[in-house]
Scaffold this motif. Sequence first.
Motif: not given
Lengths: 228, 228
Positions: A23, A210, A36, A39, B11-15, A30, A26-27
């Motif tokens: 996480q 989402y 990305v 994972q 949303e997971l890949l964006l952290g 971004a 990824s953040k």
Amino acid sequence: MKAEILAVGTELLLGDVVNTNAQYISKQLAQLGIDVYYQTVVGDNAQRLEKTILNAFERADLIITSGGLGPTEDDLTKETGAKYFGKNLVLDQKAMDMLESFFKRLNRKMTENNAKQAYVPEGALVMYNKNGTAPGVITEENGKILVNLPGPPRELIPMFEEYVKPYLAKKQENIFVSRVLRVAKIGESEAENMVKNIIATQTNPTIATYVKGYEVVFRITAKAKNEE
Amino acid sequence: MKAEILAVGTELLLGDVVNTNAQYISKQLAQLGIDVYYQTVVGDNAQRLEKTILNAFERADLIITSGGLGPTEDDLTKETGAKYFGKNLVLDQKAMDMLESFFKRLNRKMTENNAKQAYVPEGALVMYNKNGTAPGVITEENGKILVNLPGPPRELIPMFEEYVKPYLAKKQENIFVSRVLRVAKIGESEAENMVKNIIATQTNPTIATYVKGYEVVFRITAKAKNEE
């Protein structure tokens, strides 16, 4: 740039540890405007780790790994990365000095297997670890970048901030800023219907919907030129 | 049985979200004696999702997915799974009834796109969702099992307990029990040295060492016959 995040550690596959590193990384990526697409978590297994790295580099230019840099026999990330690039592991004297003084400071015996942490792929950028024993490394060749970070978040996060972020920022033409809008009282489908036209036509900023827990969320992301 | 865990969601890949589902499912599978070799996260992208499922079924007998079962256009997990098995999606009347009464209870308008949640791969086991709108499904054919669970943990966990756990337990000859021993005052390398012989020779229970935060941990795992 396309990136993949790869966490290495059987403890993750056993569910003993939550993968918060994925996480965090990824953040950060971004914000740097680095996409990305995957994972992955793989155990402390040489063959599967090697396959995963090969596979990821077929799809991506950048792999950021966490874990598997420690002193024990099943810590294999650095070795596997060196093998991918066809590099030997060579002693980094500064890393060795830091390792020795780390153990001195803690008044602990430094066992022989610890020394392997001071060996790095030839030509790699060494990221010295102020919060633990294992240095990280960045290896770059032929447009492929492999970043190896230690697993514990208290080591990984400061190392990312100090070394990885500036290293990657220099390569990025654009940066991205996201804002999250929390939507109340309607479901995801209704929310999506409301912004359907914007989703279809808008390119900068973009909007996505989402569900997060009980909430519906609009994520609005704007792109701008990186001035760094 | 070899398993892979696949979380679906950009949303997971964006952290924006931590993948706690992977930890929960991994822990449950470890207790059932099912080996997890990979955890993967992929975005809401049909092509990459399809590739990931194909790739995972080349290595594993069981895939457990979380997320991508919702009503919006980018919820594609069930559709992609059905495609893998060559199944059509058919209406499940009970799921539709539950969906309609869910919206009635909340006094919310049920938009058209919600109906897609009541469509399931032909012949699949439908896992009705008491805590949200999207039912889960289990599709099994030719020794390949695909379990599709919704993303929100408050929906995923009760559904796993009610449907997935008994479904998988029936197939398992052995169950596994792990105990974790926290080791103080010594580093991982020293700890590993102390139990090196046990690691090399012991097969039931097995022992493994790793670092968790500031601690060194011994994980001891025993295997026994599943009486269920």
